[in-house]
Design a protein around this motif. Structure first.
Motif, PDB file in Angstrom:
ATOM      1  N   VAL A 110       0.854  -1.194   0.000  1.00  0.00           N
ATOM      2  CA  VAL A 110       0.000   0.000   0.000  1.00  0.00           C
ATOM      3  C   VAL A 110       0.885   1.238   0.000  1.00  0.00           C
ATOM      4  CG1 VAL A 110      -1.598   1.371   1.393  1.00  0.00           C
ATOM      5  CG2 VAL A 110      -2.022  -1.064   1.041  1.00  0.00           C
ATOM      6  N   ALA A 111       1.927   1.202   0.805  1.00  0.00           N
ATOM      7  CA  ALA A 111       2.858   2.340   0.837  1.00  0.00           C
ATOM      8  C   ALA A 111       3.504   2.525  -0.535  1.00  0.00           C
ATOM      9  CB  ALA A 111       3.923   2.114   1.906  1.00  0.00           C
ATOM     10  N   ALA A 112       3.924   1.418  -1.144  1.00  0.00           N
ATOM     11  CA  ALA A 112       4.592   1.507  -2.448  1.00  0.00           C
ATOM     12  C   ALA A 112       3.648   2.027  -3.524  1.00  0.00           C
ATOM     13  CB  ALA A 112       5.126   0.136  -2.853  1.00  0.00           C
ATOM     14  N   ALA A 113       2.376   1.647  -3.402  1.00  0.00           N
ATOM     15  CA  ALA A 113       1.426   2.015  -4.454  1.00  0.00           C
ATOM     16  C   ALA A 113       0.907   3.434  -4.299  1.00  0.00           C
ATOM     17  CB  ALA A 113       0.251   1.035  -4.464  1.00  0.00           C
ATOM     18  N   THR A 114       1.030   4.006  -3.112  1.00  0.00           N
ATOM     19  CA  THR A 114       0.411   5.320  -2.905  1.00  0.00           C
ATOM     20  C   THR A 114       1.395   6.443  -2.641  1.00  0.00           C
ATOM     21  OG1 THR A 114       0.130   4.836  -0.559  1.00  0.00           O
ATOM     22  CG2 THR A 114      -1.728   4.331  -2.009  1.00  0.00           C
ATOM     23  N   SER A 115       2.586   6.130  -2.167  1.00  0.00           N
ATOM     24  CA  SER A 115       3.439   7.230  -1.710  1.00  0.00           C
ATOM     25  C   SER A 115       4.122   7.968  -2.843  1.00  0.00           C
ATOM     26  CB  SER A 115       4.500   6.702  -0.744  1.00  0.00           C
ATOM     27  OG  SER A 115       5.342   5.798  -1.420  1.00  0.00           O
ATOM     28  N   ARG A 116       4.256   7.328  -4.010  1.00  0.00           N
ATOM     29  CA  ARG A 116       5.047   7.971  -5.061  1.00  0.00           C
ATOM     30  C   ARG A 116       4.191   8.623  -6.135  1.00  0.00           C
ATOM     31  NH1 ARG A 116      10.538   6.239  -4.942  1.00  0.00           N
ATOM     32  NH2 ARG A 116      10.942   5.944  -2.737  1.00  0.00           N
ATOM     33  N   THR A 117       2.892   8.456  -6.094  1.00  0.00           N
ATOM     34  CA  THR A 117       2.080   9.016  -7.166  1.00  0.00           C
ATOM     35  C   THR A 117       1.790  10.484  -6.897  1.00  0.00           C
ATOM     36  OG1 THR A 117       0.079   8.312  -6.067  1.00  0.00           O
ATOM     37  CG2 THR A 117       0.976   6.821  -7.695  1.00  0.00           C
ATOM     38  N   ALA A 118       1.608  11.202  -7.998  1.00  0.00           N
ATOM     39  CA  ALA A 118       1.433  12.647  -7.906  1.00  0.00           C
ATOM     40  C   ALA A 118       0.187  13.007  -7.098  1.00  0.00           C
ATOM     41  CB  ALA A 118       1.335  13.233  -9.304  1.00  0.00           C
ATOM     42  N   ALA A 119      -0.811  12.147  -7.162  1.00  0.00           N
ATOM     43  CA  ALA A 119      -2.076  12.451  -6.506  1.00  0.00           C
ATOM     44  C   ALA A 119      -1.908  12.566  -4.993  1.00  0.00           C
ATOM     45  CB  ALA A 119      -3.099  11.372  -6.828  1.00  0.00           C
ATOM     46  N   ASN A 120      -0.846  11.992  -4.502  1.00  0.00           N
ATOM     47  CA  ASN A 120      -0.679  11.895  -3.058  1.00  0.00           C
ATOM     48  C   ASN A 120       0.524  12.689  -2.579  1.00  0.00           C
ATOM     49  OD1 ASN A 120      -1.944  10.826  -0.884  1.00  0.00           O
ATOM     50  ND2 ASN A 120      -0.673   8.987  -0.779  1.00  0.00           N
ATOM     51  N   LYS A 121       0.805  13.787  -3.276  1.00  0.00           N
ATOM     52  CA  LYS A 121       2.065  14.489  -3.050  1.00  0.00           C
ATOM     53  C   LYS A 121       2.193  15.062  -1.643  1.00  0.00           C
ATOM     54  CE  LYS A 121       3.805  16.027  -7.241  1.00  0.00           C
ATOM     55  NZ  LYS A 121       3.508  16.874  -8.370  1.00  0.00           N
TER      56      LYS A 121
ATOM     57  N   ILE B  41      11.154 -12.019 -12.851  1.00  0.00           N
ATOM     58  CA  ILE B  41      11.434 -12.879 -11.696  1.00  0.00           C
ATOM     59  C   ILE B  41      11.701 -12.044 -10.444  1.00  0.00           C
ATOM     60  CG2 ILE B  41      13.004 -14.612 -10.744  1.00  0.00           C
ATOM     61  CD1 ILE B  41      11.454 -15.837 -12.901  1.00  0.00           C
ATOM     62  N   LYS B  42      12.530 -11.024 -10.599  1.00  0.00           N
ATOM     63  CA  LYS B  42      12.986 -10.313  -9.397  1.00  0.00           C
ATOM     64  C   LYS B  42      12.170  -9.050  -9.110  1.00  0.00           C
ATOM     65  CE  LYS B  42      17.801 -11.621 -10.049  1.00  0.00           C
ATOM     66  NZ  LYS B  42      19.024 -11.037 -10.622  1.00  0.00           N
ATOM     67  N   GLY B  43      11.475  -8.541 -10.094  1.00  0.00           N
ATOM     68  CA  GLY B  43      10.730  -7.309  -9.879  1.00  0.00           C
ATOM     69  C   GLY B  43      11.630  -6.093  -9.955  1.00  0.00           C
ATOM     70  N   THR B  44      10.997  -4.923  -9.892  1.00  0.00           N
ATOM     71  CA  THR B  44      11.767  -3.685 -10.016  1.00  0.00           C
ATOM     72  C   THR B  44      12.254  -3.190  -8.668  1.00  0.00           C
ATOM     73  OG1 THR B  44       9.743  -2.411  -9.781  1.00  0.00           O
ATOM     74  CG2 THR B  44      10.428  -2.949 -12.025  1.00  0.00           C
ATOM     75  N   GLY B  45      11.814  -3.835  -7.625  1.00  0.00           N
ATOM     76  CA  GLY B  45      12.152  -3.357  -6.286  1.00  0.00           C
ATOM     77  C   GLY B  45      11.005  -2.554  -5.718  1.00  0.00           C
ATOM     78  N   LEU B  46      10.758  -2.742  -4.437  1.00  0.00           N
ATOM     79  CA  LEU B  46       9.656  -2.029  -3.797  1.00  0.00           C
ATOM     80  C   LEU B  46       9.855  -0.522  -3.947  1.00  0.00           C
ATOM     81  CD1 LEU B  46       7.198  -3.118  -2.291  1.00  0.00           C
ATOM     82  CD2 LEU B  46       8.414  -2.735  -0.146  1.00  0.00           C
TER      83      LEU B  46
ATOM     84  N   HIS C 236      -3.498   0.176  -5.123  1.00  0.00           N
ATOM     85  CA  HIS C 236      -3.359  -0.134  -3.701  1.00  0.00           C
ATOM     86  C   HIS C 236      -4.580  -0.900  -3.181  1.00  0.00           C
ATOM     87  CE1 HIS C 236      -5.769   3.425  -3.881  1.00  0.00           C
ATOM     88  NE2 HIS C 236      -5.980   3.452  -2.585  1.00  0.00           N
ATOM     89  N   THR C 237      -5.598  -1.021  -4.010  1.00  0.00           N
ATOM     90  CA  THR C 237      -6.779  -1.763  -3.544  1.00  0.00           C
ATOM     91  C   THR C 237      -6.955  -3.031  -4.381  1.00  0.00           C
ATOM     92  OG1 THR C 237      -8.213  -0.395  -4.920  1.00  0.00           O
ATOM     93  CG2 THR C 237      -7.912   0.308  -2.653  1.00  0.00           C
ATOM     94  N   ASP C 238      -7.877  -3.003  -5.333  1.00  0.00           N
ATOM     95  CA  ASP C 238      -8.181  -4.226  -6.080  1.00  0.00           C
ATOM     96  C   ASP C 238      -6.990  -4.732  -6.893  1.00  0.00           C
ATOM     97  OD1 ASP C 238     -10.582  -3.747  -5.000  1.00  0.00           O
ATOM     98  OD2 ASP C 238     -11.665  -3.421  -6.870  1.00  0.00           O
ATOM     99  N   PHE C 239      -6.126  -3.819  -7.308  1.00  0.00           N
ATOM    100  CA  PHE C 239      -5.018  -4.246  -8.165  1.00  0.00           C
ATOM    101  C   PHE C 239      -3.681  -4.237  -7.427  1.00  0.00           C
ATOM    102  CE2 PHE C 239      -8.273  -3.539 -11.308  1.00  0.00           C
ATOM    103  CZ  PHE C 239      -8.040  -4.560 -12.213  1.00  0.00           C
ATOM    104  N   ILE C 240      -3.747  -4.476  -6.119  1.00  0.00           N
ATOM    105  CA  ILE C 240      -2.492  -4.444  -5.352  1.00  0.00           C
ATOM    106  C   ILE C 240      -1.586  -5.610  -5.736  1.00  0.00           C
ATOM    107  CG2 ILE C 240      -3.232  -5.824  -3.334  1.00  0.00           C
ATOM    108  CD1 ILE C 240      -1.805  -3.430  -1.716  1.00  0.00           C
ATOM    109  N   PHE C 241      -2.182  -6.686  -6.228  1.00  0.00           N
ATOM    110  CA  PHE C 241      -1.331  -7.811  -6.621  1.00  0.00           C
ATOM    111  C   PHE C 241      -0.445  -7.425  -7.808  1.00  0.00           C
ATOM    112  CE2 PHE C 241      -0.201 -11.829  -8.608  1.00  0.00           C
ATOM    113  CZ  PHE C 241       0.251 -12.534  -7.505  1.00  0.00           C
TER     114      PHE C 241
END
Lengths: 400, 783
Positions: free
Chosen positions: A49-60, A268-273, A288-293
């Motif tokens: 949730v932190a990764a999905a919300t903290s970096r987007t412009a909407a949540n500056k 395999i490894k992802g981009t990093g949190l 951060h909600t339905d598409f958090i996976f």
């Protein structure tokens, strides 16, 4: 402290064992593997949730405000789980009708004072910008009530008959009708899975199971043929991917497409949190909600995302184990119903992220941001633990 | 526990565990097996493209005066995805966004455009929601890409008030971005026609307009159609007439592409790649603005003279209608057009920007003089006596006539039951050579030649007819397209026996029908007469006589006659005229030179020389029909050969012609100058003085002392040395005043930069792009 609540149950215990986690306390008897799996999922959820919300412009302005909410939801959820685990087993069983009525009332309330989110009118605003979703709790209510009905029949020392099945179907049908009316297809599908699970484990006659299976297959074909799944998706498409061919986009479902891109590109490894480009530039709605996976898929890769699935598998395994060893039919049906719920809901959610299930608005338990799902799931885990504790207590007392 | 329940639990467990296993399998496929494909798809799909228009190339005259250039203007535009969303409700129950309405109100207050209009312009035609009905649902909406800035208004800043307004708007919009999210202002180039030297040349330069569906439909290939469609989507322009249309492929340049990543809501993020637009090439024309102006003035003076000073024609002293006219100047050495003047004309400045004011356009269309029509290129008139040089060349080459032979010039001639008079009923002039007949323009002389050749061709039967005059005219490319580098051209009309019969055969049914239905009695009579044509009996002797003196059905454009006289002057090289001289790339380097294709006339040097001598006599011999107009001309320094023409085209007044070529004495001819004025009266009185005025201007001479317009000695020659510049004009790239559009992602900051810290940068710099800076010069024409 909460310790007081356990006082009546610790009468036989020694003073040094008094307390929430005392050597003889009920919590000590809980399934620690299940607890560890749920806690791990929840903590991964908070990070995502932190990764999905903290970096987007909407949540500056307040990058971690949503994460903080989630931590609060988690704490409340844990408290609810403890309460559910510690509650008296027989008291839960006997208060099942009350729980059911409360669940149905909650659903009815959405029609009176509900708010609409992304096409489904399934939420009740409780102020401060927060909403609760009564259907999450209705699932639990249905499970508990049917478990009680079947258990009562069994205690009368008779097989489950047609009348019991009909009564159970009617009682489960009412809240399902309300959910259908809310246009909440995802929850509806989960309810069908729950119905299937509780009836099967409850021991209804095999012809009923065959008939219901046939009905489900027909129903699925019907829904797919009528494209009843597409309406929900369209609401989420607000952007053009290729300005020249809006038609392509309209058909494929923009967000589902973006989710697949995010997961696939994670490798395999992802981009990093915190470092997923698609997540950070806001290319994915509801990351951060339905598409958090999908967030997990892009940032943690196969390694991280498979851990989430494996942890969910552990939860299901422990749940089934609890069902198998349950002291009575009530416990078994409750545990099996909860497992069916968690199994299907997580499958539907992750499946839509992976592009093998239609897009419906349901969250991933323990991981997705959101209070209602967290609370209901934690209550469910608490109930599983309650059944588990009851099993242990029964074996202990029989050993004594 | 019943066994049934236990068995069921096992089945349910298997079903439950199959779910995470399925997910794991799918996850492994997506991330481990197909991960690379998805990663590649991310690069291509989460991106948007903005096409940037190329600054259009400029059009200059032979010394670099801009005929068409790009002025700077302030364009206020909106990025739809960055504006507050227009609808907070649903499609069925729309709910306007108060934030957006407020922003539009603020913008309206600054721009002076109704807020509702701005709102509509900045709204996407939402094809996702409305399908193909979108533009109908939102009339005026933006049909282009949602990632493209939508131009809301263009503020011309070439005038002081405009510049003040533009500065004001730019300051408010750019410095208060919090009040105008999604709105930007930037300097862009808009087409401008500065009319150097006060010369119009509007019919030659043409103009640009918004790319229309018609333009896309008429693209020469699918690639061009696609490019036009893209350009149309970003407000592109296209040349629609004249040089702008003819050389559009060179002028338009290549659009740039900016690729950037976009968010789910379509907001542009970082720029991923950018291909800047390549400005269009510069078209260097052979037009000389000074000569163009001189020709336009001379033409206007001649028209005015014809209208105000009575002429003695057919026993009457009367002024002429002189409705329209043309003057053409070509370089006889290269076949390039130096000037092509039109009467009436208009200022090309009316086409500034991307179009013309509707009322101005209506007025131009309604003008009976049809100023939008090029009389010089498209106008077709009976060439009259100027055609006699063709008749002479044919007669002397193939017709069996000799240069020294003398033939009769009677007062009247009766042929085929018709009596042909000399012009203005002049009396008999006795026996004349062809040279003498050309000098005094004896009509009956050429009538007799036409009649004799008709006889020689077997009269009406015309078996094995040589048709000397018609074939000679075709040799000089009369009755054919000149091939000029313009979208327009005139063919004229040179009618052979067979042409005449074919025409009658194909039209007789129509004439017979019209003879019954035509309401106008006179026309009806003509149709009835035409309907009764006995086709084998067509091409009577009268036709042959008319052709010999350039009348009847004979038609030629001023440009055609100019090319013919140029060939006469240069010793027999017939050019296909060219307005374009060279194409210069945006880097200032030569792309190509444009040479006029030519053919060698099959006329002997001896005959050409003979006719040249005769045409000099027209001006220098006291009996010459052009002598009066050239009284006092310095024939000791310059040689001009010319021929007057006074074509009778009843019911209209006579068409006045003067066709000529000239150069310094003892040197090859330099220019051919032709003036034709419809209903202008006598060529020697109306057209010849205009031609003289043009030569005087080119060479810097003082002409008729009574004509104040014909005084050029003080100004010096318009074409120093009598030659066009031998090197290309110095040019700076056309991008000078056209800043490329700013990236949408960083709209406010980038455009402030483009504007410069000092908004005084908005003030116009009209000649910035044609200032001669480059020192390196290249030879273009070799001769």
């Amino acid at each position: 402290m909460i310790g007081d609540w356990t006082a009546p149950r610790t009468r036989r215990m020694t003073p040094e064992s008094v307390g929430l986690l005392g050597r003889e306390s009920r919590l000590r008897q809980s399934d620690w593997v299940l607890t560890a799996a749920v806690l791990s999922l929840s903590l991964i959820g908070v990070l995502l949730v932190a990764a999905a919300t903290s970096r987007t412009a909407a949540n500056k302005l307040h990058p971690y405000s949503i994460t903080k909410h989630q931590i609060l939801f988690l704490i409340i959820g844990l408290v609810l789980a403890v309460v559910a685990a510690m509650a008296d087993y027989r008291a839960i069983r006997s208060s099942a009708p009350v729980i059911y009525v409360l669940g149905c009332l909650g659903l009815l309330a959405t029609f009176a004072i509900g708010t609409s989110v992304a096409g489904a009118k399934a939420w009740i605003s409780i102020g401060a910008g927060l909403t609760i979703q009564p259907s999450e709790f209705a699932k639990l209510a249905v499970i508990v009530l049917v478990a009680m009905l079947f258990n009562a029949a069994r205690e009368d020392r008779r097989e489950i008959g047609d009348l019991d099945v009909l009564r159970a179907l009617l009682l489960m049908g009412f809240p399902m009708l309300l959910i259908l009316k809310q246009n909440d297809l995802g929850t509806m599908l989960v309810m069908v899975a729950i119905v299937f699970g509780v009836l099967a484990v409850g021991g209804v006659p095999t012809r009923w199971m065959l008939a219901l299976t046939g009905l489900m297959i027909v129903g699925t074909v019907f829904v797919v043929k009528l494209h009843m799944l597409s309406g929900y998706q369209q609401g989420r498409i607000t952007a053009y991917l290729h300005p020249d061919s809006p038609a392509v986009l309209k058909l494929s479902g923009y967000n589902a497409h973006q989710a697949r891109l995010a997961i696939g590109s994670g490798g395999i490894k992802g981009t990093g949190l915190f470092h997923g480009p698609l997540i950070n530039n806001g290319s994915l709605f509801a990351a951060h909600t339905d598409f958090i996976f999908a967030t997990a898929g892009e940032e943690l890769g196969f390694i991280g995302a498979s851990v989430i699935i494996l942890l969910l598998g552990v939860v299901l395994w422990r749940g089934m184990r609890i069902a198998a060893h349950a002291p009575d039919l009530f416990g078994r049906v409750v545990a099996a119903g909860i497992v069916c719920w968690l199994a299907f809901e997580s499958f539907e959610n992750i499946g839509m992220n992976l592009g093998i299930m239609p897009v419906t608005g349901i969250p991933l338990q323990f991981v997705s941001y959101g209070g209602s799902s967290m609370f209901a799931s934690m209550l469910a885990i608490g109930l599983l633990q309650n059944v588990h504790i009851q099993t242990k207590a029964a074996t202990t007392s029989s050993r004594l | 526990m019943s066994d049934r329940s236990r068995l069921r639990l096992v089945i349910v467990s298997m079903l439950v565990f199959s779910l995470p296993i399925t997910l794991l399998g799918r996850l492994w496929y997506m991330q481990a097996l197909a991960g690379a494909e998805y990663a590649a798809a991310v690069q291509s799909s989460a991106t948007g493209e903005v096409r940037t228009l190329a600054p259009r190339g400029i059009i200059v005259d032979d010394v670099g005066n801009p005929l068409a250039r790009n002025d700077s203007a302030l364009v206020v535009s909106a990025l739809s995805t960055a504006l507050p969303t227009p609808n907070l409700g649903t499609v069925k129950k729309p709910k306007p966004n108060p934030l957006r309405l407020a922003e539009m109100q603020r913008l309206s207050a600054i721009l002076g455009i109704p807020a509702a209009e701005l709102d509509t312009k900045a709204t996407l035609c939402d094809y996702v929601t409305y399908g193909s009905k979108a533009p109908a649902m939102n009339p005026g909406c933006w049909t282009g890409s949602p990632l493209q800035p939508i131009p809301l208004v263009t503020i011309d800043n070439s005038t002081p008030t405009g510049a003040q307004h533009a500065t004001n708007v730019a300051l408010q919009v750019l410095e208060q971005q919090e009040l105008f999210p999604g709105v930007t202002a930037q300097i862009e180039g808009v087409r401008n026609y500065p009319a150097p030297q006060g010369a119009s040349a509007a019919q030659l330069i043409g103009h640009v307009g918004k790319i229309s569906q018609t333009d896309i439909d008429h693209a020469k290939d699918p690639t061009q159609a696609a490019a036009l469609k893209t350009a149309a989507g970003v407000g592109g322009i296209i040349g629609q007439e004249g040089i702008e249309a003819q050389y559009n492929d060179y002028l338009q340049g290549t659009m740039g592409t900016r690729t950037f990543s976009v968010t789910a809501s379509g907001k542009p993020l970082t720029t991923l790649s950018e291909t800047p637009a390549t400005p269009g090439d510069t078209v260097v024309t052979s037009i000389n603005a000074k000569v163009q102006k001189i020709a336009e003035d001379a033409l206007a003076t001649a028209v005015n003279h014809a209208r105000t000073v009575p002429q003695h024609i057919s026993g009457k002293n009367q002024t002429q209608k002189a409705d329209v006219g043309a003057a053409v100047v070509v370089d006889v050495r290269t076949g390039h057009i130096i000037a092509a003047a039109n009467y009436p004309t208009y200022s090309p400045t009316v086409w500034d920007g991307t179009g013309i004011d509707a009322n101005v356009y209506k007025a131009l269309q309604a003008d009976p003089g049809k100023p939008l029509f090029s009389q010089a290129i498209q106008g077709q008139y009976a060439p009259g006596s100027t055609f006699k040089v063709i008749t002479s060349a044919g007669a002397l080459t193939l017709g069996g006539y000799t240069e020294s032979g003398q033939y009769d010039c009677p007062g009247t001639l009766t042929k085929g039951g018709r009596t042909f008079h000399n012009f203005d009923n002049e009396g008999a002039q006795g026996k004349l050579t062809f040279a003498e007949a050309l000098t005094i323009s004896c009509d009956t002389f050429f009538d007799q030649v036409g009649a004799d050749m008709w006889d020689a061709d077997g009269q009406l039967a015309g078996k094995g007819a040589k048709e000397v005059v018609v074939n000679e005219a075709k040799l000089w490319k009369l009755g054919q397209s000149t091939g000029v580098d313009l979208p327009i051209d005139a063919i004229g009309n040179i009618e052979s026996r067979q042409d005449k019969k074919n025409y009658a055969a194909s039209h007789r049914a129509l004439w017979c029908a019209e003879a019954k239905t035509e309401p106008n009695a006179n026309l009806r009579a003509i149709y009835a007469s035409n309907c009764t044509y006995n086709i084998p009996a067509l091409y009577q002797i009268g036709e042959a006589i008319n052709v010999a003196i350039g009348q009847g059905t004979t038609l030629a454009s001023p440009l055609q006659m100019a090319m013919a006289y140029a060939a006469l002057g240069n010793g027999g090289t017939l050019f296909s005229p060219r307005l374009g001289a060279a194409i210069v790339g945006p880097d200032g380097l030569l792309v190509k030179t444009i040479d006029a294709p030519s053919t060698k006339l099959q006329v002997s040097t001896q005959v050409l020389h003979y006719i040249q001598q005769a045409l000099v006599g027209v001006l220098t011999d006291p009996k010459g029909t052009g002598a009066a107009a050239f009284t006092g001309f310095p024939f000791d320094r310059y040689t001009i050969g010319g021929k007057t023409g006074t074509a009778e085209v009843p019911p209209k007044d006579d068409t006045a012609w003067f066709s000529s070529y000239g150069g310094p004495i003892g040197q090859p001819a330099q220019y051919a100058v032709v003036v034709a004025i419809s209903q202008g009266g006598q060529g020697g009185i109306t057209a010849a003085p205009a031609v003289r005025q043009i030569y005087d201007g080119i060479w810097g001479l003082d002409g008729d002392p009574k004509n104040p317009a014909d005084q050029f000695a003080a100004k010096g020659p318009a074409m120093p040395g009598g030659t066009p510049p031998s090197v290309l004009p110095n040019l700076t790239p056309p991008s000078a005043t056209s800043s490329s559009p700013t990236p949408p992602a960083s709209v406010p900051s980038a455009s402030s930069k483009a504007l410069g810290p000092d908004v005084a940068g908005l003030s116009p710099s009209p000649d910035a792009q044609v200032v001669a800076i480059r020192s390196k010069q290249r030879k273009v024409r070799k001769r």
